[in-house]
Design a protein around this motif. Structure first.
Motif, PDB file in Angstrom:
ATOM      1  N   ASP A  44       0.850  -1.192   0.000  1.00  0.00           N
ATOM      2  CA  ASP A  44       0.000   0.000   0.000  1.00  0.00           C
ATOM      3  C   ASP A  44       0.886   1.243   0.000  1.00  0.00           C
ATOM      4  OD1 ASP A  44      -2.439   1.317  -0.060  1.00  0.00           O
ATOM      5  OD2 ASP A  44      -2.558   1.467   2.125  1.00  0.00           O
ATOM      6  N   TRP A  45       0.375   2.324  -0.580  1.00  0.00           N
ATOM      7  CA  TRP A  45       1.111   3.580  -0.700  1.00  0.00           C
ATOM      8  C   TRP A  45       0.898   4.411   0.561  1.00  0.00           C
ATOM      9  CZ3 TRP A  45       4.857   5.580  -3.451  1.00  0.00           C
ATOM     10  CH2 TRP A  45       5.030   6.963  -3.523  1.00  0.00           C
TER      11      TRP A  45
ATOM     12  N   TRP B 280       5.737   2.402  -1.480  1.00  0.00           N
ATOM     13  CA  TRP B 280       4.829   1.268  -1.361  1.00  0.00           C
ATOM     14  C   TRP B 280       5.313   0.383  -0.217  1.00  0.00           C
ATOM     15  CZ3 TRP B 280       0.399   1.313  -4.033  1.00  0.00           C
ATOM     16  CH2 TRP B 280       0.311   2.127  -5.164  1.00  0.00           C
TER      17      TRP B 280
ATOM     18  N   GLN C  36       0.035  -4.723   4.026  1.00  0.00           N
ATOM     19  CA  GLN C  36      -0.924  -3.768   4.591  1.00  0.00           C
ATOM     20  C   GLN C  36      -2.347  -4.203   4.238  1.00  0.00           C
ATOM     21  OE1 GLN C  36       0.275  -1.002   6.464  1.00  0.00           O
ATOM     22  NE2 GLN C  36       2.162  -2.190   6.174  1.00  0.00           N
TER      23      GLN C  36
ATOM     24  N   THR D 230      -5.807  -2.798   3.025  1.00  0.00           N
ATOM     25  CA  THR D 230      -6.278  -1.591   2.346  1.00  0.00           C
ATOM     26  C   THR D 230      -7.440  -1.924   1.422  1.00  0.00           C
ATOM     27  OG1 THR D 230      -5.665   0.234   0.865  1.00  0.00           O
ATOM     28  CG2 THR D 230      -4.596  -1.887   0.493  1.00  0.00           C
TER      29      THR D 230
ATOM     30  N   ASN E  60      -8.018   0.570  -0.949  1.00  0.00           N
ATOM     31  CA  ASN E  60      -7.772   1.559  -1.984  1.00  0.00           C
ATOM     32  C   ASN E  60      -7.670   0.880  -3.349  1.00  0.00           C
ATOM     33  OD1 ASN E  60      -6.028   3.387  -3.782  1.00  0.00           O
ATOM     34  ND2 ASN E  60      -6.388   4.694  -2.009  1.00  0.00           N
TER      35      ASN E  60
ATOM     36  N   ALA F 252      -4.074   0.451  -4.908  1.00  0.00           N
ATOM     37  CA  ALA F 252      -3.231  -0.584  -4.306  1.00  0.00           C
ATOM     38  C   ALA F 252      -3.673  -1.966  -4.762  1.00  0.00           C
ATOM     39  CB  ALA F 252      -3.278  -0.474  -2.784  1.00  0.00           C
TER      40      ALA F 252
ATOM     41  N   HIS G   4      -3.778   6.569  -6.280  1.00  0.00           N
ATOM     42  CA  HIS G   4      -3.992   6.155  -4.884  1.00  0.00           C
ATOM     43  C   HIS G   4      -4.359   7.369  -4.032  1.00  0.00           C
ATOM     44  CE1 HIS G   4      -3.116   4.832  -0.790  1.00  0.00           C
ATOM     45  NE2 HIS G   4      -3.061   3.570  -1.223  1.00  0.00           N
TER      46      HIS G   4
ATOM     47  N   THR H 129      -7.922   8.194  -2.157  1.00  0.00           N
ATOM     48  CA  THR H 129      -7.994   8.501  -0.727  1.00  0.00           C
ATOM     49  C   THR H 129      -8.712   9.823  -0.488  1.00  0.00           C
ATOM     50  OG1 THR H 129      -5.936   7.282  -0.285  1.00  0.00           O
ATOM     51  CG2 THR H 129      -6.632   8.910   1.352  1.00  0.00           C
TER      52      THR H 129
END
Length: 401
Positions: free
Chosen positions: A13-14, A19, A23, A25, A27, A30, A59, A63
């Protein structure tokens, strides 16, 4: 008793800088990137062929606009899966030259080129929706209802369920399933946007180009010379450039007639054509637009046309340059016509390579003023010309009655 379990896979994930592995996520960017690289992809894409910079930007956009993707992928190809994921983040896949996506959002940099009769052939358009729905019936998995399927109805502007007298009762419905969306507000936003697409992007524009098609990639905002402006505009290439004593460009000689339009700006010229949704404001003065070598567009007001081919500018101007190179030269493509009325803005939506270094370009209406963009300011405004005459954005007029 049955047990319902909500699972999340650990992926990169960013975090705003890099990266980070392992994680949890939701998103879309990702998840999209993980699907490209994953060992579960039989043809995993190497990192060198992934545009990490653009995926990171996507990304951050997801968000900022609260876009998420939550779904169980089953019995879908990699291409179908990538399309599903990208749609939850209001984007579409791009597979070459690097793997990335195109986000459908306002193009702040303005048009990056022309597609006209001088650099394209077999230009045509088609209406893709013969009948527009009054409403969409959307099925999605609702996380607030223990991930059970739910159906909602979203109406097009001006339509309702018949209980509001000021709205027309909807009678034409279309059904759709939104995989990956589990929040009602996001399902409603997606449906509203899909309806706006149908009503404002219902035309496909096609053209065949030679090797010059390499300048255009999916998602580019370009100016498209169309049949509806064929009587008022013309396209040509520069044969020679004339300068004054100070070295400023005062005129150019073209290889074809310079058409300055009717000079009246009368709307009757648009009779008997399907109603366009976003046209350049009709003007009364003559203008010429250069497609510069750095893929930007420069417009200049025309004082007069001498002997049909020599275009004299109202005010001489300095040669535009970039990194020490002149951006206008012999062979540069230009479009002439009524000032600010040269073409319509479109988005390049598909590029299909053909034989002999040709390709078929498909484009759709830009329709920035009609499509909802999450995260865009309500007072977001684009102008046609900057003080230096460079197209820095788009302004539209919607024709009514």
């Amino acid at each position: 008793n049955p047990i319902k379990v909500v699972l999340s896979r650990l992926i990169d994930d960013w975090n705003g800088y890099e990266w980070v592995p392992l994680q949890v996520t939701s998103n879309p960017a990702a998840i999209y990137r993980d699907k490209l690289r994953s060992v579960h992809n039989a043809r995993a894409v190497p990192d060198t062929l992934i545009n990490d910079e653009e995926l990171a930007a996507w990304h951050e956009w997801c968000t900022a606009t609260s876009r998420v993707c939550n779904t169980v992928i089953k019995d879908k190809s990699v291409a179908e899966t990538l399309k599903l994921i990208s749609l939850t983040g209001w984007a579409s896949p791009v597979f070459a030259p690097l793997h990335t996506v195109v986000i459908d959002q306002p193009r702040l940099d303005g048009p990056v080129g022309f597609i006209s009769r001088r650099n394209a052939a077999r230009m045509s358009s088609e209406i893709i929706f013969s009948e527009l729905p009054h409403a969409l019936r959307i099925t999605y998995v609702d996380e607030s209802s223990d991930y059970e399927p739910r159906e909602i109805t979203v109406y097009a502007t001006g339509y309702g369920d018949g209980t509001v007298s000021s709205l027309t009762e909807a009678t034409l419905f279309q059904s759709a399933t939104y995989d990956g969306i589990t929040i009602e507000s996001q399902a409603e936003e997606r449906a509203e946007r899909d309806l706006a697409w149908m009503y404002n992007r219902g035309t496909l524009y096609h053209a065949t180009m030679d090797i010059e098609f390499l300048e255009h990639k999916r998602g580019n905002l370009v100016l498209w010379e169309t049949d509806m402006f064929g009587r008022q505009t013309a396209s040509a290439r520069i044969l020679s450039i004339e300068t004054d004593m100070s070295g400023l460009i005062e005129a150019v000689v073209l290889d074809d007639y310079a058409e300055m339009g009717s000079g009246s700006g009368n709307l009757y010229l648009l009779e008997n054509l399907y109603e366009p949704t976003n046209l350049y404001i009709l003007g009364t003065g003559g203008g010429l637009a250069f497609r510069l070598l750095n893929k930007t567009v420069l417009t200049k007001e025309v004082d007069e046309v001498v002997d049909d081919f020599r275009v004299v500018f109202t005010a001489p101007f300095a040669m535009p340059t970039a990194e020490g190179n002149d951006l206008i030269r012999e062979g540069t493509l230009v479009v002439t016509g009524e000032f600010a009325n040269l073409a319509i803005p479109v988005l390049v939506w598909d590029v299909q390579p053909g034989p002999d270094l040709t390709a078929t370009i498909t484009a759709i209406d830009y329709a920035e003023d009609a499509i909802y963009f999450p995260g865009a300011s309500e007072d977001f405004d684009l102008v046609i010309y900057g003080s230096d005459g460079v197209v820095s954005g788009i302004d539209f007029v919607v024709l009514e009655d």
